[in-house]
Design a protein around this motif. Sequence first.
Motif, PDB file in Angstrom:
ATOM      1  N   THR A   1      -6.024  -5.506  27.501  1.00 54.03           N
ATOM      2  CA  THR A   1      -4.678  -6.077  27.514  1.00 54.03           C
ATOM      3  C   THR A   1      -4.757  -7.563  27.840  1.00 54.03           C
TER       4      THR A   1
ATOM      5  N   GLY B   1      -1.529   6.533  28.350  1.00 52.11           N
ATOM      6  CA  GLY B   1      -0.653   5.460  28.800  1.00 52.11           C
ATOM      7  C   GLY B   1       0.502   6.030  29.595  1.00 52.11           C
ATOM      8  N   VAL B   2       1.521   5.217  29.789  1.00 48.85           N
ATOM      9  CA  VAL B   2       2.741   5.677  30.447  1.00 48.85           C
ATOM     10  C   VAL B   2       3.862   5.663  29.417  1.00 48.85           C
ATOM     11  N   PRO B   3       4.832   6.556  29.559  1.00 51.26           N
ATOM     12  CA  PRO B   3       5.951   6.550  28.601  1.00 51.26           C
ATOM     13  C   PRO B   3       6.734   5.250  28.676  1.00 51.26           C
ATOM     14  N   ARG B   4       7.099   4.731  27.538  1.00 51.68           N
ATOM     15  CA  ARG B   4       7.930   3.527  27.499  1.00 51.68           C
ATOM     16  C   ARG B   4       9.402   3.921  27.589  1.00 51.68           C
TER      17      ARG B   4
ATOM     18  N   CYS C   1      -8.948  -3.102  30.290  1.00 51.05           N
ATOM     19  CA  CYS C   1      -8.102  -2.168  29.533  1.00 51.05           C
ATOM     20  C   CYS C   1      -7.744  -2.701  28.152  1.00 51.05           C
TER      21      CYS C   1
ATOM     22  N   ALA D   1      -3.425   3.466  33.393  1.00 52.54           N
ATOM     23  CA  ALA D   1      -2.483   3.866  32.351  1.00 52.54           C
ATOM     24  C   ALA D   1      -1.388   2.828  32.175  1.00 52.54           C
ATOM     25  N   LEU D   2      -0.919   2.270  33.276  1.00 48.70           N
ATOM     26  CA  LEU D   2       0.119   1.245  33.181  1.00 48.70           C
ATOM     27  C   LEU D   2      -0.421  -0.025  32.535  1.00 48.70           C
TER      28      LEU D   2
ATOM     29  N   ASP E   1       2.017  -4.721  27.009  1.00 50.81           N
ATOM     30  CA  ASP E   1       1.713  -5.677  25.951  1.00 50.81           C
ATOM     31  C   ASP E   1       1.056  -6.924  26.529  1.00 50.81           C
TER      32      ASP E   1
ATOM     33  N   ARG F   1      -2.982  -0.362  30.422  1.00 49.34           N
ATOM     34  CA  ARG F   1      -3.298  -0.232  28.997  1.00 49.34           C
ATOM     35  C   ARG F   1      -2.047  -0.058  28.137  1.00 49.34           C
ATOM     36  N   THR F   2      -0.923   0.312  28.763  1.00 48.56           N
ATOM     37  CA  THR F   2       0.330   0.437  28.022  1.00 48.56           C
ATOM     38  C   THR F   2       1.013  -0.915  27.842  1.00 48.56           C
TER      39      THR F   2
END
Length: 440
Positions: free
Chosen positions: A346, A234-237, A344, A317-318, A323, A320-321
Amino acid sequence: MPRIHRTGGRRTPARHRARGGHDPQLPPAALHIALVSEHASPLATLGGRDAGGQNVHVAALAGALADRGHHVVVHTRRDAPDLPERVPLRPGVEVIHVPAGPPEPLPKDELLPHMARFGQYLERRWRAEPPDVVHSHFWMSGVATLHAARRLDLPFAHTYHALGTVKRRHQRDADTSPAERVAWETEVGAGCDRTIATCRDEVSELLAMGLDERWIDVVPCGVDPYRFSPRGPGVPRRTDRHLLVQIGRLVPRKGAALSIAALALIPDAELVVAGGPPAPLHDADPEVRRLRALAADLGVADRVHFTGGLPRSRVPALLRTADVVLCPADYEPFGIVPLEAMACGTPVVASAVGGHRDTVDDPATGRLVRPGDPVALAEATAGLLASPARRAACGAAGRRRVLSRFRWDRVAAATDHIYRDMRLRRRDTRPLTPAASRRA
């Protein structure tokens, strides 16, 4: 899958069959397929004003057709002086850069004067190396293809991706399309062997234009479920808030302003808007400035983040990260982002327009809301954010829906069937109308 309007023999009534693989009675020989996509190169970086779902569609369809053993050549306009004439895209697929107009980026609405030269190039190349079938994408590609395909008697399919009648209805005076667009779209639809629509809503629009239902098929866009998957990085939040994501071209009709207005009603969330020019040029973009000003006026500037256009490799990645993925377009000919988000795992909240009504299954995979209504968008999104179990169920159902209906191998199989059927069952020769002959 969406039902498809399948053409039978010559001048037979329309038949409605479920989409499937190719007919076992049709010959399995590999085909030489020419795709024409005048402004939407499969090599382009996505997120710019004229680079979006059509680029994805053409690249993925070409690859999936090559996986079926065909040789595919994509013809697109040369928009830089240093581009080689031919570029391999992957095994079985190459891109040809057509010299038509100045070798520099031009807005697609300014390309019509260069389509005559584009078409002349196609005719010369196809006369020397005739493809088995031609498939144009977007109306100006159809203009360039129409004269060459008819003169050389080539089987010719067309996909609009967007219709001038719909754009004019929604944008009115803001529509920058050439005045001739709708007339040309009608000429292309009347002159091609098959029109391949991407959703049921488009069929209604085509019939309203006066096109014959017998020559219209419906095949949706697709998604790669291996690239777009719940599994992967994913990407860091940035914070512990809920993450909302909107991805696509940064133009007003895509509804980023609506997402920002909805965010103001959801206090525990932040929004990432991906699209537009790449980061170094992003702050100067008029649409980015407008959206930043709106976010400031609504008091959510600290919760809205603009990434600029993303390389294709960073999109999964964005998604699937996130919500929830927001797709609040005013109108959408198909809309590929909902499929990518569903693949993904989502959930999606989308406006109930165009192709969204075929792809998003409300309430199983997400929510469909009234277009242009930030309150409805906020309420549907907040309802999903309030229930992790509901989000998980929607995500799992969306993934199943993609796997059963929207994989590119299924899209390519249906398209392959149309190509072969079109070649075997060529209807009576239909010469160009006098208007089309004059324009070509």
